[in-house]
Design a protein around this motif. Structure first.
Motif, PDB file in Angstrom:
ATOM      1  N   THR A  18       0.818  -1.218   0.000  1.00  0.00           N
ATOM      2  CA  THR A  18       0.000   0.000   0.000  1.00  0.00           C
ATOM      3  C   THR A  18       0.849   1.264   0.000  1.00  0.00           C
ATOM      4  N   ASP A  19       0.244   2.324  -0.545  1.00  0.00           N
ATOM      5  CA  ASP A  19       0.983   3.568  -0.773  1.00  0.00           C
ATOM      6  C   ASP A  19       1.306   4.316   0.510  1.00  0.00           C
ATOM      7  N   MET A  20       2.555   4.698   0.665  1.00  0.00           N
ATOM      8  CA  MET A  20       2.964   5.538   1.796  1.00  0.00           C
ATOM      9  C   MET A  20       3.817   6.702   1.285  1.00  0.00           C
ATOM     10  N   SER A  21       3.410   7.262   0.127  1.00  0.00           N
ATOM     11  CA  SER A  21       4.138   8.425  -0.366  1.00  0.00           C
ATOM     12  C   SER A  21       3.544   9.695   0.226  1.00  0.00           C
ATOM     13  N   THR A  22       2.310   9.581   0.735  1.00  0.00           N
ATOM     14  CA  THR A  22       1.640  10.708   1.393  1.00  0.00           C
ATOM     15  C   THR A  22       0.952  10.135   2.633  1.00  0.00           C
ATOM     16  N   PRO A  23       0.724  10.947   3.676  1.00  0.00           N
ATOM     17  CA  PRO A  23       0.168  10.363   4.906  1.00  0.00           C
ATOM     18  C   PRO A  23      -1.197   9.709   4.685  1.00  0.00           C
ATOM     19  N   LEU A  24      -1.496   8.790   5.565  1.00  0.00           N
ATOM     20  CA  LEU A  24      -2.787   8.108   5.533  1.00  0.00           C
ATOM     21  C   LEU A  24      -3.765   8.936   6.371  1.00  0.00           C
ATOM     22  N   GLY A  25      -4.863   9.348   5.760  1.00  0.00           N
ATOM     23  CA  GLY A  25      -5.839  10.156   6.486  1.00  0.00           C
ATOM     24  C   GLY A  25      -5.354  11.584   6.667  1.00  0.00           C
ATOM     25  N   ARG A  26      -5.968  12.271   7.639  1.00  0.00           N
ATOM     26  CA  ARG A  26      -5.671  13.692   7.856  1.00  0.00           C
ATOM     27  C   ARG A  26      -4.975  13.932   9.189  1.00  0.00           C
ATOM     28  N   ALA A  27      -4.940  12.930  10.053  1.00  0.00           N
ATOM     29  CA  ALA A  27      -4.407  13.122  11.406  1.00  0.00           C
ATOM     30  C   ALA A  27      -3.112  12.347  11.577  1.00  0.00           C
ATOM     31  N   ILE A  28      -2.073  13.031  12.071  1.00  0.00           N
ATOM     32  CA  ILE A  28      -0.783  12.395  12.343  1.00  0.00           C
ATOM     33  C   ILE A  28      -0.385  12.820  13.752  1.00  0.00           C
ATOM     34  N   GLU A  68     -11.105   2.963   3.198  1.00  0.00           N
ATOM     35  CA  GLU A  68     -10.828   1.958   2.151  1.00  0.00           C
ATOM     36  C   GLU A  68      -9.829   0.918   2.646  1.00  0.00           C
ATOM     37  N   LEU A  69      -8.750   1.379   3.249  1.00  0.00           N
ATOM     38  CA  LEU A  69      -7.727   0.419   3.673  1.00  0.00           C
ATOM     39  C   LEU A  69      -8.223  -0.446   4.835  1.00  0.00           C
ATOM     40  N   THR A  70      -8.966   0.163   5.750  1.00  0.00           N
ATOM     41  CA  THR A  70      -9.506  -0.605   6.880  1.00  0.00           C
ATOM     42  C   THR A  70     -10.416  -1.720   6.356  1.00  0.00           C
ATOM     43  N   VAL A  71     -11.301  -1.369   5.439  1.00  0.00           N
ATOM     44  CA  VAL A  71     -12.258  -2.362   4.933  1.00  0.00           C
ATOM     45  C   VAL A  71     -11.532  -3.439   4.110  1.00  0.00           C
ATOM     46  N   HIS A 115      -5.589  19.858   6.714  1.00  0.00           N
ATOM     47  CA  HIS A 115      -6.894  20.401   6.316  1.00  0.00           C
ATOM     48  C   HIS A 115      -7.084  20.239   4.808  1.00  0.00           C
ATOM     49  N   LYS A 116      -5.981  20.094   4.100  1.00  0.00           N
ATOM     50  CA  LYS A 116      -6.020  19.808   2.653  1.00  0.00           C
ATOM     51  C   LYS A 116      -5.106  18.603   2.437  1.00  0.00           C
ATOM     52  N   VAL A 117      -5.506  17.736   1.514  1.00  0.00           N
ATOM     53  CA  VAL A 117      -4.677  16.559   1.225  1.00  0.00           C
ATOM     54  C   VAL A 117      -4.377  16.504  -0.271  1.00  0.00           C
ATOM     55  N   LEU A 118      -3.579  15.513  -0.647  1.00  0.00           N
ATOM     56  CA  LEU A 118      -3.167  15.352  -2.039  1.00  0.00           C
ATOM     57  C   LEU A 118      -4.389  15.430  -2.974  1.00  0.00           C
ATOM     58  N   GLY A 119      -4.293  16.269  -4.000  1.00  0.00           N
ATOM     59  CA  GLY A 119      -5.381  16.367  -4.981  1.00  0.00           C
ATOM     60  C   GLY A 119      -6.397  17.455  -4.665  1.00  0.00           C
ATOM     61  N   GLY A 142      -3.613  20.554 -12.389  1.00  0.00           N
ATOM     62  CA  GLY A 142      -4.005  19.252 -12.950  1.00  0.00           C
ATOM     63  C   GLY A 142      -4.568  18.326 -11.894  1.00  0.00           C
ATOM     64  N   ASP A 143      -5.015  17.141 -12.353  1.00  0.00           N
ATOM     65  CA  ASP A 143      -5.605  16.165 -11.438  1.00  0.00           C
ATOM     66  C   ASP A 143      -4.524  15.285 -10.843  1.00  0.00           C
ATOM     67  N   VAL A 144      -4.781  14.803  -9.654  1.00  0.00           N
ATOM     68  CA  VAL A 144      -3.823  13.885  -9.013  1.00  0.00           C
ATOM     69  C   VAL A 144      -4.552  12.571  -8.774  1.00  0.00           C
ATOM     70  N   ASP A 145      -3.955  11.501  -9.230  1.00  0.00           N
ATOM     71  CA  ASP A 145      -4.579  10.193  -9.071  1.00  0.00           C
ATOM     72  C   ASP A 145      -3.836   9.443  -7.977  1.00  0.00           C
ATOM     73  N   ARG A 146      -4.543   9.057  -6.910  1.00  0.00           N
ATOM     74  CA  ARG A 146      -3.852   8.307  -5.854  1.00  0.00           C
ATOM     75  C   ARG A 146      -4.449   6.917  -5.728  1.00  0.00           C
ATOM     76  N   GLN A 147      -3.576   5.936  -5.847  1.00  0.00           N
ATOM     77  CA  GLN A 147      -3.996   4.551  -5.677  1.00  0.00           C
ATOM     78  C   GLN A 147      -3.468   4.092  -4.320  1.00  0.00           C
ATOM     79  N   ILE A 148      -4.348   3.576  -3.467  1.00  0.00           N
ATOM     80  CA  ILE A 148      -3.903   3.169  -2.119  1.00  0.00           C
ATOM     81  C   ILE A 148      -3.296   1.768  -2.188  1.00  0.00           C
ATOM     82  N   ILE A 149      -4.025   0.844  -2.847  1.00  0.00           N
ATOM     83  CA  ILE A 149      -3.543  -0.544  -2.874  1.00  0.00           C
ATOM     84  C   ILE A 149      -2.770  -0.751  -4.163  1.00  0.00           C
ATOM     85  N   LEU A 150      -1.483  -1.012  -4.032  1.00  0.00           N
ATOM     86  CA  LEU A 150      -0.600  -1.077  -5.197  1.00  0.00           C
ATOM     87  C   LEU A 150      -0.442  -2.494  -5.724  1.00  0.00           C
TER      88      LEU A 150
END
Ligand code: URA
Length: 435
Positions: A241-251, A274-277, A374-378, A420-428
């Motif tokens: 799974t992708d870890m190029s950007t944080p998971l969720g909004r809280a760290i 998505e990842l939890t499910v 407060h803002k995330v990738l994309g 432009g648009d940013v496409d993020r795939q969680i499960i690689l």
């Protein structure tokens, strides 16, 4: 006592690219744990393993030798199957918190032995310890009783499981040998196999905020661990799974608990849900359950009931207000555009410096420290919008947290705003999965 092998022979065999015999492996791991093989000998062997590698059989034998140095747990007396998840660690990775009660709510017991964080990735126990009253240290009997009553337990791994690993990991850390895949895989899997779970799902993180920066390396580690688990009789699979950007909004510890509770209440950030499910589906499938959709148990409150029971059983008050950082600072967008990069490592290091993590094992963590995105990738932003807030109890830490965000690897800072648009795939990728 006369020893049946000689450490120098074992080192020479591996140094010259040979395959170690099963009994050499059993002996060297045991003798190192007993203090008969010296640190300098084991560090030389670890370096030879890093450079020469190991066969699948050697890795399995090494793992079993590490398990044999300690106790093993057994949950076969429970009336339910058992499943656990292990993540190789990432920024904002709070998935265990909603996942364990969710899977328990679907009829599979989750015995999860966890650790505290070191460096920029947070530890599950540190997060849960931000809940007033919650206790990480349970006896094996308490763990069993809670699994029977509640179905899920997250607690500290005692010193009894694979003690060889503790000693060897500390040695690898100071000898440049942490990165050897056979040693990483056997380190993680010896503890998980000794823990006695029937099913294991691995979440192998890939990207700047992860241990493995590159997909091919991560695949190699995942395959090695999946083989090890299955060879030892534990139904094992892995998601990359992708870890190029944080998971969720809280760290940060309490911030991540709050976000996990939002997920358990049927909300929360889409990537965390998505990842939890997905991980829950994989754990249930490994246990032979395919007709229950964990997404339903998140929506209808069953997972939340299970969370409350799990926290209360360990002395925690699920309704208690959580700590908040006493000082808060905002980071604002310097231009209009789209967030095209939000670097996991930069944000993880910032949260760590703010007090959410520790640099040495003895350090205390701050429950309320961390970063809230407060803002995330994309996301679209306008100049002046708040992108994130930094939280700490120690004002002197604020500038070091801000520095981490401006010092990303390529020198452009942890946040880039472009177009432009940013496409993020969680499960690689998936290795050996049943879903
Ligand atoms: N985590 C472990 O438990 N062991 C390793 O070797 C690396 C990560």
């Amino acid at each position: 006592m006369t020893e049946r092998h000689d450490a120098v022979d074992v080192i020479r065999t591996k140094r010259d690219g040979g395959v170690l015999a099963a009994d050499q492996i059993a002996w060297v791991v045991d003798a190192y744990t007993r203090g008969v093989v010296a640190d300098e000998q084991m560090s030389s062997l670890a370096m030879a393993i890093l450079q020469r590698g190991m066969t699948r059989e050697e890795i399995a034998q090494w793992t079993q030798a590490m398990i044999n140095t300690g106790e093993t747990l057994d949950f076969s007396d429970l009336d339910r199957p058992t499943a656990d998840k292990h993540s190789t660690g990432g920024v904002g990775d709070k998935i265990t918190l909603p996942l364990a009660p969710l899977v328990a709510a679907c009829g599979v017991a989750v015995p999860q032995l966890s650790g505290r964080g070191l460096g920029h990735t947070g530890g599950t126990l540190d997060k849960l310890e931000s809940i007033p009253g919650w206790r990480a240290d349970l006896t094996n009997e308490e763990m069993h009783a809670q699994l029977r009553a509640v179905g899920a337990v997250v607690c500290a791994a005692g010193t009894g499981l694979a003690p060889a690993d503790k000693k060897l990991y500390a040695l690898r850390d100071v000898t440049g040998t942490v990165e050897a895949i056979p040693l990483i895989a056997s380190s993680i899997m010896s503890k998980k196999i000794a823990e006695g779970t029937g099913v294991l799902v691995l979440d192998v993180k890939v990207g700047t905020g992860a241990f493995m920066k590159d997909l091919e390396q991560a695949r190699d580690l995942a395959r090695t661990m999946v083989n090890l688990g299955n060879d030892a009789g534990v139904t094992t699979s892995a998601l990359l799974t992708d870890m190029s950007t944080p998971l969720g909004r809280a760290i940060g510890n309490a911030l991540e608990v709050t976000e996990s509770v939002e997920v358990l209440a049927g909300g929360g950030p889409a990537d965390v849900v998505e990842l939890t499910v997905e991980l829950a589906r994989e754990m249930l499938a490994g246990a032979g359950i395919k007709d229950i959709d964990p997404a339903d148990a998140l929506k209808d409150g069953r997972a939340m009931d299970s969370w409350r029971a799990m926290i209360s059983a360990q002395g925690g008050d699920p309704d208690a207000p959580l700590a908040q950082g006493k000082h808060v600072e905002e980071v604002r967008a310097e231009s209009d555009g789209v967030i095209t990069s939000l670097d996991a490592l930069g944000v993880g290091v910032a949260a760590w410096r703010l007090g959410a993590g520790r640099a040495r094992k003895e350090d205390k963590v701050q429950a309320g420290a961390g970063v809230l995105l407060h803002k995330v990738l994309g996301d679209k932003v306008n100049k002046g919008d708040v992108i994130m807030t930094l939280h700490t109890d120690t004002p002197a830490r604020m500038s070091r947290g801000l520095d981490a965000l401006s010092e990303a690897l390529d020198g452009t800072g942890a946040v880039s705003i472009g177009s432009g648009d940013v496409d993020r795939q969680i499960i690689l990728d998936r290795i050996g999965t049943a879903t």
